[in-house]
Design a protein around this motif. Structure first.
Motif, short mmCIF file in Angstrom:
data_model
loop_
_atom_site.label_atom_id
_atom_site.label_comp_id
_atom_site.label_asym_id
_atom_site.label_seq_id
_atom_site.Cartn_x
_atom_site.Cartn_y
_atom_site.Cartn_z
N GLN A 1 25.15 10.30 3.62
CA GLN A 1 23.82 9.81 3.27
C GLN A 1 23.25 10.85 2.08
OE1 GLN A 1 21.74 7.45 4.30
NE2 GLN A 1 23.42 6.79 5.44
N ILE B 1 -3.51 6.39 5.51
CA ILE B 1 -2.37 5.96 6.61
C ILE B 1 -2.65 5.17 7.56
CG2 ILE B 1 -0.61 7.24 8.44
CD1 ILE B 1 -0.65 9.78 6.79
N LEU C 1 -0.08 -3.40 7.83
CA LEU C 1 1.29 -3.46 8.26
C LEU C 1 1.31 -4.36 9.54
CD1 LEU C 1 4.30 -2.90 7.44
CD2 LEU C 1 4.31 -1.20 8.96
N ALA D 1 -3.16 1.78 5.78
CA ALA D 1 -1.64 1.10 5.54
C ALA D 1 -0.88 0.77 6.73
CB ALA D 1 -0.86 2.33 4.88
N GLY D 2 -1.14 1.55 7.98
CA GLY D 2 -0.76 0.86 9.21
C GLY D 2 -1.36 -0.41 9.67
N LEU E 1 -7.31 16.20 4.08
CA LEU E 1 -6.35 15.70 5.34
C LEU E 1 -7.23 14.39 5.87
CD1 LEU E 1 -4.34 16.35 7.42
CD2 LEU E 1 -5.90 17.52 8.78
N ILE F 1 6.09 5.06 -7.69
CA ILE F 1 7.27 5.12 -6.93
C ILE F 1 6.77 6.24 -5.70
CG2 ILE F 1 9.38 6.96 -6.87
CD1 ILE F 1 10.17 5.79 -9.64
N LEU G 1 2.56 15.28 6.21
CA LEU G 1 1.24 15.61 5.86
C LEU G 1 0.90 16.86 5.21
CD1 LEU G 1 -0.57 14.53 9.27
CD2 LEU G 1 -0.72 13.37 6.94
N PHE H 1 5.29 6.37 0.08
CA PHE H 1 4.47 6.63 0.94
C PHE H 1 4.12 5.46 1.90
CE2 PHE H 1 -0.14 5.95 2.25
CZ PHE H 1 -0.37 7.20 3.12
N LEU H 2 4.07 4.42 1.50
CA LEU H 2 3.91 2.96 2.16
C LEU H 2 5.37 2.65 2.94
CD1 LEU H 2 2.00 0.59 -0.64
CD2 LEU H 2 1.21 1.72 1.67
N VAL I 1 13.22 7.85 -2.02
CA VAL I 1 13.77 9.39 -1.75
C VAL I 1 14.46 9.59 -2.95
CG1 VAL I 1 14.93 11.12 -0.44
CG2 VAL I 1 13.21 9.61 0.56
N ILE J 1 24.50 9.34 -0.97
CA ILE J 1 23.87 8.08 -1.42
C ILE J 1 22.73 8.42 -1.98
CG2 ILE J 1 22.76 6.21 -0.46
CD1 ILE J 1 24.83 5.93 1.88
N VAL J 2 21.85 9.16 -1.75
CA VAL J 2 20.70 9.59 -2.18
C VAL J 2 20.94 10.08 -3.57
CG1 VAL J 2 18.45 11.20 -2.13
CG2 VAL J 2 19.55 9.92 -0.17
N ILE K 1 21.71 7.68 -5.89
CA ILE K 1 20.52 6.98 -6.52
C ILE K 1 19.77 7.82 -7.41
CG2 ILE K 1 18.21 6.08 -5.60
CD1 ILE K 1 19.73 5.45 -3.12
N VAL L 1 5.13 5.30 5.99
CA VAL L 1 4.34 4.71 6.94
C VAL L 1 4.93 3.84 7.62
CG1 VAL L 1 2.01 3.86 7.49
CG2 VAL L 1 2.08 5.49 5.66
N ALA L 2 5.25 2.90 7.01
CA ALA L 2 6.16 1.42 7.80
C ALA L 2 7.33 2.09 8.55
CB ALA L 2 6.51 0.53 6.53
N LEU M 1 14.72 5.23 1.81
CA LEU M 1 16.34 5.95 1.01
C LEU M 1 16.12 5.70 -0.45
CD1 LEU M 1 18.40 7.60 2.42
CD2 LEU M 1 19.87 5.61 2.05
N LEU M 2 15.96 4.39 -1.02
CA LEU M 2 16.12 4.24 -2.33
C LEU M 2 14.94 5.36 -2.89
CD1 LEU M 2 17.30 2.36 -4.61
CD2 LEU M 2 15.39 0.99 -4.11
N LEU N 1 -6.28 11.54 3.58
CA LEU N 1 -4.85 11.15 3.99
C LEU N 1 -4.70 10.36 5.14
CD1 LEU N 1 -2.42 14.11 3.16
CD2 LEU N 1 -2.01 11.62 2.50
N GLN O 1 5.63 3.93 11.85
CA GLN O 1 5.19 3.01 12.44
C GLN O 1 5.90 2.06 13.35
OE1 GLN O 1 1.81 0.48 10.64
NE2 GLN O 1 1.26 -0.11 12.58
N LEU P 1 1.87 16.29 1.57
CA LEU P 1 1.11 15.82 0.51
C LEU P 1 -0.20 16.47 0.60
CD1 LEU P 1 1.42 12.06 2.46
CD2 LEU P 1 1.89 12.51 0.19
#
Lengths: 153, 88
Positions: B69, B18, B25, B21-22, B11, A75, A44, A80-81, A126, B72-73, B76, A84-85, A123-124, B14, A88, A47
């Motif tokens: 890790q 969130i 989902l 989106a939650g 805030l 991206i 938070l 962000f999505l 990021v 890997i990042v 990418i 959140v996923a 991860l991708l 935001l 959650q 952002l």
């Protein structure tokens, strides 16, 4: 200046935290879950610190000739999505930290699958997020270490 | 508008994003079919196995795995940078 310094520390911590969160078999479930929960206020704050960018880019989005902005925005939106996923679904399948809170109304095997997929996308994203902001990261680190492309130190 | 009010407003936006989106989902997960459990039928006379308590994954040493890790990042990021530079 202070904002940049705070952003650098916060973003570095977030990056390391995400990498640590990806290795559950190293941290174990309790650390994995609590670190994931600790990520929420940090995200938070991240952002909120980037709010001027979010606001201006959202306004500029419909404008023509904004290919780079659109890709960057896309991206960041997917990042962000997926964040959140991941959080959650992580809360939904929590076995230690939030077991009693979420197991009743969110507990489902499907959330485990969502957690796996969302964390892979995360991860991708990021990686791509770091790629797109590499110049900024380099500039701030150079400033902090007090050497630039023009100096010999 | 004072800085504190501005931050609170941001805030609130935001948290609303969130939550939206939650919620989306949650609805999506409710619609998705549940994964198959993969349980085989017991042979006649076979006793059901005892349910073991979940103890988490087997722990292993941390340093190399975290470094992997990060790598890997990094890969990418490098590939993404090259590709996005070409495209944009």
């Amino acid at each position: 200046m202070l904002r940049n310094r705070l952003s650098l520390w916060l973003d570095s911590s977030l990056f390391i935290a995400v990498c640590v969160l990806m290795v559950t078999d190293v941290t174990g479930i309790p650390i994995h879950e609590w670190l994931g929960i600790a990520l929420i206020p940090a995200l938070l704050l991240h952002l909120l610190l980037q709010w001027p960018w979010i606001a201006t880019r959202t306004r500029r989005l419909p404008a023509p000739r904004t290919g780079r902005t659109r890709v960057n925005y896309g991206i960041n939106l997917v990042l962000f999505l997926s964040m959140v996923a991941t959080i959650q679904s992580g809360l939904a399948i929590s076995r230690v930290a939030m077991r009693s809170v979420f197991s009743g109304w969110l507990g489902d095997r499907r959330w485990g699958q969502v957690h796996g997929w969302a964390s892979s996308v995360l991860l991708l994203m990021v990686g791509l997020h770091v790629a797109l902001n590499w110049d900024w990261i380099l500039a701030v680190v150079r400033k902090r270490l007090r050497f630039g492309p023009g100096t010999n130190s | 508008m004072s800085r504190r009010v501005r931050w609170l407003k941001q805030l609130a936006i935001l948290v609303t994003a969130i939550a939206a989106a939650g919620l989306a989902l949650t609805l999506l997960v409710r619609v998705l079919p549940a994964p198959r459990r993969g349980i085989r039928e017991r042979a006649p006379g076979e006793r059901p196995r005892e349910r073991r308590e979940f103890r988490g994954p087997q722990l292993r040493r941390g340093g190399p795995a975290v470094l992997k890790q990060v790598l890997i990042v990094g890969v990418i990021a490098l590939v993404g940078r090259k590709v996005l530079r070409i495209r944009l």
